[in-house]
Each structure stands twice: as C-alpha cells, then as structure tokens.
Design a protein around this motif. Sequence first.
Motif, PDB file in Angstrom:
ATOM      1  N   GLU A   1      54.931  31.648  62.836  1.00  0.00           N
ATOM      2  CA  GLU A   1      53.865  32.494  62.376  1.00  0.00           C
ATOM      3  C   GLU A   1      53.745  32.408  60.979  1.00  0.00           C
ATOM      4  O   GLU A   1      52.470  32.342  60.206  1.00  0.00           O
ATOM      5  CB  GLU A   1      54.188  34.002  62.772  1.00  0.00           C
ATOM      6  N   GLU A   2      54.739  32.187  60.207  1.00  0.00           N
ATOM      7  CA  GLU A   2      54.732  31.944  58.852  1.00  0.00           C
ATOM      8  C   GLU A   2      54.260  30.753  58.146  1.00  0.00           C
ATOM      9  O   GLU A   2      53.463  30.675  57.487  1.00  0.00           O
ATOM     10  CB  GLU A   2      56.348  32.184  58.150  1.00  0.00           C
TER      11      GLU A   2
ATOM     12  N   ALA B   1      50.336  30.641  58.711  1.00  0.00           N
ATOM     13  CA  ALA B   1      49.753  31.751  57.691  1.00  0.00           C
ATOM     14  C   ALA B   1      49.878  30.900  56.520  1.00  0.00           C
ATOM     15  O   ALA B   1      48.734  30.848  55.979  1.00  0.00           O
ATOM     16  CB  ALA B   1      50.625  32.834  57.542  1.00  0.00           C
ATOM     17  N   HIS B   2      50.861  30.218  56.111  1.00  0.00           N
ATOM     18  CA  HIS B   2      50.776  29.405  55.015  1.00  0.00           C
ATOM     19  C   HIS B   2      49.779  28.230  55.050  1.00  0.00           C
ATOM     20  O   HIS B   2      48.899  27.873  53.953  1.00  0.00           O
ATOM     21  CB  HIS B   2      52.297  28.563  54.575  1.00  0.00           C
TER      22      HIS B   2
ATOM     23  N   GLN C   1      46.989  28.304  56.831  1.00  0.00           N
ATOM     24  CA  GLN C   1      45.838  28.821  56.884  1.00  0.00           C
ATOM     25  C   GLN C   1      45.435  29.318  55.256  1.00  0.00           C
ATOM     26  O   GLN C   1      44.316  29.208  54.928  1.00  0.00           O
ATOM     27  CB  GLN C   1      45.490  30.302  57.538  1.00  0.00           C
TER      28      GLN C   1
END
Length: 143
Positions: free
Chosen positions: A126-127, A130-131, A133
């Motif tokens: 998920e991290e 997110a990065h 994105q």
Amino acid sequence: MSTKTIQEIRAFNRFYTDLIGLLNKHLLNSDYSLSEVRIMYEIHTAGEAQASQIMAAMDIDKSYLSRILKKLEKDQLIARKASEQDGRAVVLSLTKAGEDLFQELTRATEQQIGGLVNHLNTKQQEELVAHMQAIRKILQGNL
C-alpha cells in the motif's frame, strides 16, 4: 532544479527500467517491443482507434507509428477498416490473434509485477502504491 534532483530521478529511472526489462528489445520475451505492445494497448482500450488518437495518447511520431502499424497488420494482430462516420478515416482494431496476444502479455506483465512485490507485506504494498500515485500526481500537475 538541482543537479542532485536530476541525478536521483535518472538513477530511479535506470533502476526501474532495468528491474522490469523495459530496455530489452522485446517485451516479456515476446516478439514485440514496448512501443508495439503499447499501441496494442491503446487500440484494446479504445476498442477501435484512429492513428491520430494513438499519436496523441503516446506522443509518437507519425512515420514511426505507421511502420509499427504495418508490422502489426502484417502479423495479423490488427485490422483496418473505413470509419462509419468518415469514410476517409481508417479505424484500427485488434484481431482475435491480436486480442489473444494482448491478453497473454497482460497476464505476463501482471505476473512480473506480482513477482516484484509479493515479498512485501500488505502495508508495504500500500505504501509503494501511495508513493507511485504521489509521483504521478506531482508530475501530472506540471503538464
């Protein structure tokens, strides 16, 4: 812009292109380059597309696109037909063989990406997303 920023971006680009093999002549051990498969992606996504739409989506040179389209047509992966709206325009679509190849390459790409991240736990995945994105959002804001 600082030299360090430029160097870090270039280092990341080299890392990522090497990691997924983008600079290999053929994508995922197929007979097709990244550009050729990307054109197939654009046609697949649109269902039918005109060359001008592909040129706009990919920012690709008209003569380079024309050479690739000729190869894909020769390999019976795409078909051309006159547009129903404008008889002067040509509409491109994937043939059954083209769709099958596209799906096969899509599965191979998904397996490749899965192999890159399957050792990460859910939070790390998920991290990472997110990065990615955040990078897209920052860079698209400048376009």
